[in-house]
Design a protein around this motif. Sequence first.
Motif, mmCIF file in Angstrom:
data_model
loop_
_atom_site.group_PDB
_atom_site.id
_atom_site.type_symbol
_atom_site.label_atom_id
_atom_site.label_comp_id
_atom_site.label_asym_id
_atom_site.label_seq_id
_atom_site.Cartn_x
_atom_site.Cartn_y
_atom_site.Cartn_z
ATOM 1 N N LYS A 73 32.619 46.422 48.740
ATOM 2 C CA LYS A 73 32.866 46.357 50.180
ATOM 3 C C LYS A 73 31.567 46.619 50.954
ATOM 4 N N PRO A 74 31.313 45.880 52.025
ATOM 5 C CA PRO A 74 30.064 46.045 52.776
ATOM 6 C C PRO A 74 29.815 47.467 53.269
ATOM 7 N N HIS A 75 30.859 48.166 53.704
ATOM 8 C CA HIS A 75 30.635 49.524 54.217
ATOM 9 C C HIS A 75 30.267 50.492 53.094
ATOM 10 N N VAL A 76 30.735 50.209 51.883
ATOM 11 C CA VAL A 76 30.342 51.042 50.737
ATOM 12 C C VAL A 76 28.907 50.716 50.331
ATOM 13 N N ARG A 77 28.564 49.425 50.303
ATOM 14 C CA ARG A 77 27.202 49.040 49.946
ATOM 15 C C ARG A 77 26.176 49.561 50.955
ATOM 16 N N ARG A 78 26.558 49.650 52.209
ATOM 17 C CA ARG A 78 25.639 50.193 53.213
ATOM 18 C C ARG A 78 25.298 51.640 52.913
#
Length: 287
Positions: A73-78
């Motif tokens: 998920k993008p928010h986790v990768r951020r």
Amino acid sequence: MSTTPAGHVGRSTVRPNPETIRRAPMRTFLHTDDGVTIDSVYDPPAAVYDTSTPPSVDLVFVLAHGFTGDVDKPHVRRVVQALTQFGAVVSFSFRGHGASGGRSTVGDKEVLDLAAAVEWARGFGHSRVATVGFSMGGSVVLRHAALYGPERGGRTEAGTDAVISVSAPARWYYRGTAPMRKLHWLVTRPTGRMVSRYGFGTRIHHREWNPVPLSPVEAVPRIAPTPLLIVHGDRDGYFPVDHPRMLAEAAGEHGELWLEEGMGHAEHAATDDLLARIGGWALDAAG
């Protein structure tokens, strides 16, 4: 890269080699103590160290995401990318999330997922491990720290050296906000579990807790002497500020509370500045 699961907690079929793999990302599946496969990713530090002069603190973060998140998920990768400025990062998808096997128990058996990821992270040769969790993951890192480690009779290799819990609940079964009432509908109702599966990609176990696991506020006093940081927003729509205050009171002198002005809930609300401060705190705490 991807490998097939191995039959030991925290072990993949490709063993980490601190002299080589540490400089490159790696993806594999782990097996937990109860046999669930966990999709896991290792990201090296943003700055590659000169191995002839290792840093005083060689830190790896193990990141525990919130409910309905996963390792892609993008928010986790951020969050992963922000923390690589301070050390290596192991991220993983909890059971029932993403490509991991099993079904979510919403914070109970997920402690086994985190233990497997921590043990795998230690295999890369880093000298210190810091667990950082958000929302559901925040409750999991608290319970994990209470249950693992030499002082608590657990396995040293699956324990942590510092704990950061962000946007975590203090107690179970909280329904005091509209988002939490919706979450309980997802978890407890067959229709809700179907919505969770096909709408959020999260597969939830239909069985209720039996026995009820140790609550976060009950776990916190058992974490000492491991350094503990509790982070919470004063505009959290899921858990109001009495939750972090309960956790901080239970922690006593060995815990630290950051009540962030204007912050909402979990990964989506964590600013780059906050993540940088968390990274700096972990470096100091694990030193």
